[in-house]
Design an enzyme around this catalytic site. Structure first.
Site, PDB file in Angstrom:
ATOM      1  CB  SER A 133      -0.902   0.013   1.243  1.00  0.00           C
ATOM      2  OG  SER A 133      -1.513   1.279   1.427  1.00  0.00           O
ATOM      3  CE1 TYR A 146      -3.838  -1.988   5.534  1.00  0.00           C
ATOM      4  CE2 TYR A 146      -2.871   0.071   4.787  1.00  0.00           C
ATOM      5  CZ  TYR A 146      -3.510  -1.116   4.507  1.00  0.00           C
ATOM      6  OH  TYR A 146      -3.804  -1.439   3.201  1.00  0.00           O
ATOM      7  CE  LYS A 150      -1.587  -4.040   3.156  1.00  0.00           C
ATOM      8  NZ  LYS A 150      -1.784  -5.281   2.382  1.00  0.00           N
ATOM      9  CE1 TYR A 191      -4.781   6.102   4.312  1.00  0.00           C
ATOM     10  CE2 TYR A 191      -7.023   5.256   4.288  1.00  0.00           C
ATOM     11  CZ  TYR A 191      -5.668   5.031   4.253  1.00  0.00           C
ATOM     12  OH  TYR A 191      -5.188   3.756   4.154  1.00  0.00           O
TER      13      TYR A 191
END
Length: 253
Positions: A133, A146, A150, A191
């Site tokens: 990601s 997270y 990634k 986000y």
């Protein structure tokens, strides 16, 4: 082989590979009816073989069984795409060890287990594609776990490329971002500061502004990258992270 978790990106990638003539395996954890519906759609539209296999990728025994069953039914495995992943946002002082373990068990362990079995069962000259990601290189508040998971995947592919190189298997990952998948609808507001108060048109506009191309991504954008890395022409590309984000990973001007 590709993972299916009611994820629009995974569904698009499976469909793209089938459109190029590949027999496909739809992996699922709980969504048996949805996986079989997709497999039937692929069989009807593309005339290829499409089967479903249940497996929790965070469980190494499940993954091993998945590969054995796939080879039993289809005879060979040439392309493996690991699309499994779960999002996470959390306040720094509230994140628990259990949350970290849950994220890493799928996003890192799961993809490693897939690679482990791919090394044993894939044909010489195969293609292994993992999913990272743009979060792995973008700073986002409350997103450290997270992002770390990634970032780990981008490290995995560099080493796995050497591990699987003797079998002429390429190993790459796709770092997607700003793509309208199920994760987009579930998490995109997180986000953006104040995102909970914004409508979808504003959310889309804010995320589109991350890209020099001025739009959000679509599942077919990721599927196209999968087809590129899976193709014969990509045989000299390995150990790489391909950013499929409309350039959003570069930052704004």
């Amino acid at each position: 082989m590709a993972d299916f978790k009611q994820d629009l990106r995974g569904k698009a990638a499976i469909g793209k590979l089938a459109a190029h003539g590949a027999d496909v395996v739809v992996n699922y954890v709980f969504s048996a009816p949805g996986a079989e519906k997709l497999a039937k759609q692929i069989r009807d539209e593309h005339g290829v073989r499409a089967i479903t296999v249940q497996a929790d990728v965070s469980n190494d025994q499940d993954v091993a069984r998945q590969f054995v069953e796939t080879k039993k039914q289809l005879g060979r495995i040439d392309i493996v795409m690991s699309n499994a992943g779960i999002e996470h946002f959390g306040d720094l002082d509230k994140v628990t060890g259990a949350e970290i373990d849950k994220v890493f068990s799928v996003n890192v362990k799961g993809q490693f287990f897939v690679a482990q079995q791919a090394g044993q069962h894939m044909e010489t000259g195969g293609r292994l594609i993992l999913m990272s990601s743009i979060s792995s290189i973008m700073g986002v508040p409350r997103h450290a776990i997270y992002a770390a998971s990634k970032a780990a995947v981008t490290g995995l592919v560099k080493c796995l490329a050497w591990d699987l190189g003797p079998k002429n298997i390429t190993v790459n990952c796709i770092a997607a971002g700003g793509v309208k998948s199920d994760m987009y609808y579930e998490n995109s507001r997180k986000y953006i500061k104040g995102g909970d108060a914004l409508g979808w048109d504003e959310i889309d506009a804010r995320i589109a502004a991350w890209s020099p191309l001025g739009r959000v991504g679509m599942p077919d954008d990721v599927a196209g990258a999968v087809a590129l890395l899976a193709g014969e022409e990509a045989g000299w590309i390995t150990g790489q992270t391909l950013h499929v984000s409309g350039g959003a990973h570069m930052g704004t001007a």
